[in-house]
Design an enzyme around this catalytic site. Structure first.
Site, short mmCIF file in Angstrom:
data_model
loop_
_atom_site.label_atom_id
_atom_site.label_comp_id
_atom_site.label_asym_id
_atom_site.label_seq_id
_atom_site.Cartn_x
_atom_site.Cartn_y
_atom_site.Cartn_z
N ASP A 14 0.85 -1.23 -0.12
CA ASP A 14 -0.06 0.19 -0.06
C ASP A 14 0.97 1.22 -0.14
OD1 ASP A 14 -1.70 2.15 0.62
OD2 ASP A 14 -2.78 1.19 2.31
N TYR A 231 1.28 0.03 14.83
CA TYR A 231 0.16 -0.31 13.92
C TYR A 231 0.16 0.68 12.41
CZ TYR A 231 -3.92 -1.56 11.42
OH TYR A 231 -4.92 -2.03 10.64
N LYS A 234 -2.94 -3.67 8.15
CA LYS A 234 -3.10 -5.34 8.18
C LYS A 234 -2.12 -5.52 6.94
CE LYS A 234 -5.50 -7.18 11.17
NZ LYS A 234 -4.91 -7.12 12.27
C1 F6R Z 1 -7.38 -0.98 7.95
C2 F6R Z 1 -7.37 0.28 7.34
C3 F6R Z 1 -8.21 1.37 7.61
C4 F6R Z 1 -7.87 2.37 8.57
C5 F6R Z 1 -8.68 3.42 9.07
C6 F6R Z 1 -7.93 4.60 10.07
O1 F6R Z 1 -6.32 -1.77 7.61
O2 F6R Z 1 -6.40 0.68 6.55
O3 F6R Z 1 -9.59 1.04 8.17
O4 F6R Z 1 -7.46 1.75 9.83
O5 F6R Z 1 -9.12 3.90 7.85
O6 F6R Z 1 -7.04 4.79 9.37
P1 F6R Z 1 -6.11 6.40 9.78
O7 F6R Z 1 -5.90 6.12 11.16
O8 F6R Z 1 -5.00 6.62 8.81
O9 F6R Z 1 -6.87 7.70 9.87
MG MG Z 2 -4.18 2.18 3.29
MG MG Z 3 -4.77 -2.39 1.97
#
Ligand code: F6R
Ligand code: MG
Ligand code: MG
Length: 367
Positions: A14, A231, A234
């Site tokens: 990503d 984190y 995933k």
């Molecule tokens: C799960 C994912 C999304 C983000 C969520 C919060 O793998 O990528 O669900 O965890 O959109 O993202 P942030 O913390 O970047 O605002």
């Molecule tokens: Mg992403």
């Molecule tokens: Mg992804």
């Protein structure tokens, strides 16, 4: 490289989402294609195909250099960094998210991208399916891999095809201990299930046919959270499966995805939700950043050339699965922040939840 062998390398990362974490921008894909066209012209790869699943950029490459090859991994790394530059310029979301190190050091393993590779002698006809998922982790492949290679209720060939009747061997990684074990099925089926039912710890890394050790499946088993120490999303895993002629048929391999089983991932990598098989154009994580999606790109490999892709889930026979996944998503969502929709605490260790709990630490009183 052994003579006559080809390697398929699927390397993904990503490098920036559009919009948010839901999908990818066409310019990211174009940048990756330009890089790989160049590499094909120079002869470092035989062929390639660029796809995306949700916010993940997927590089599918064939070459004659074997697995874990520095040139191929460096090509992928440089492609991801070039695409990251574009992502930064467009201010795409989370530009360079999965590139966890500054400089390439010989392999992309442990640096953030996910990798599935296999080397084999191309058969007279070589049907291959590449599976790519978003908003879930590598353990999501455990159940379908068991069904494909261990369950005659899914794979008729396990009892009808003399090449398969002896069964398959599963190489399983214990991501916590960093060790792996090979289990021979059907005789060790219960041991296998004892392990791989625990999808957050044990992950099937590869499968081969018992009678001749022919490699048939290979999955990415990186765990981004543990690499990063915090984190960063995933792993959004990928997997390569060879089919037909003494291996499970294309339809047996796809059949394993007709049940939208619950996987971990979804919103903030913190929820259980159904894995929904979708066509390429529906691989967008939109509802509650999901539900988790999987796409299947079918190829016939011809002297290393990737003839395809055919969009394998773009078919009405999967409509029922998608509808069921929609119903399950709705049911799970109604639990809001409660388990088992939300992951158990030990699986949240690598998310941002500990930072929230930290704020309450001093307010607990002894009882
Ligand atoms: C799960 C994912 C999304 C983000 C969520 C919060 O793998 O990528 O669900 O965890 O959109 O993202 P942030 O913390 O970047 O605002
Ligand atoms: Mg992403
Ligand atoms: Mg992804």
């Amino acid at each position: 490289m052994a003579k006559g062998k080809i390697t398929i390398s699927v390397i993904k990362a990503d490098v920036g989402g559009f919009v948010g974490h839901s999908s990818s921008h066409p310019e990211i894909l174009e940048t990756a294609k330009d890089r790989l066209v160049n590499a094909r012209e120079k002869g470092s790869i035989i062929d390639f195909h660029v796809l995306r699943c949700g916010d993940d950029l997927e590089l599918i490459m064939t070459h004659d250099k074997g697995c874990d090859n520095k040139t191929i991994h460096e090509l992928a790394w440089n492609t991801f960094t070039a695409a990251t530059e574009v992502a930064k310029e467009l201010k795409l979301y989370g530009a360079g998210q999965d590139l966890l190190k500054d400089a390439f050091t010989g392999t992309v393993k442990g640096m953030g991208p996910g990798v599935a590779e296999m080397e084999f002698i191309e058969r007279k006809s070589e049907p291959v399916i590449v599976f790519m998922a978003d908003k879930t982790s590598s353990g999501a492949w455990n159940l379908p891999l068991y069904k494909i290679f261990g369950d005659p209720f899914n794979t008729a060939g396990l009892i009808i095809d003399p090449s398969m009747i002896e069964g398959f061997c599963f190489n399983v990684l214990d991501v916590k201990e960093g060790k792996s074990i090979t289990l021979s099925c059907p005789e060790e089926t219960y041991y296998l299930l004892a392990l791989i039912g625990a999808t957050s710890r044990y992950m099937v890394a590869s499968v081969y046919r018992k009678k001749d050790k022919e490699i048939t499946a290979s999955a990415s088993t990186e765990r981004l959270s543990q690499i990063a120490g915090k984190y960063v999303g995933k792993d959004d895993p990928v997997m390569i499966v060879r089919c037909q002629s003494g291996l499970p048929a294309v339809g047996e391999v796809l059949e394993a995805f007709s049940f939208p089983h619950l996987v971990s991932g979804w919103m903030r990598g913190s929820h259980h939700g159904p894995l929904m098989p979708v066509p390429f154009y529906e691989a967008n994580a939109v509802r509650f950043d999901g539900p988790p999606r999987v796409i299947a790109a079918g190829f016939q490999v011809s002297d290393g050339r990737l003839i395809g892709p055919h969009d394998m889930f773009d078919d009405p026979s999967f409509d029922l699965t998608r509808r069921k996944a929609g119903e399950i998503a709705e049911y799970m969502r109604r639990h809001g922040p409660f388990e088992p929709h939300r992951l158990p605490l030990e699986d949240m260790e690598y998310t941002t939840l500990p930072n929230v709990l930290e704020k309450l630490k001093d307010r607990f009183e002894k009882k």
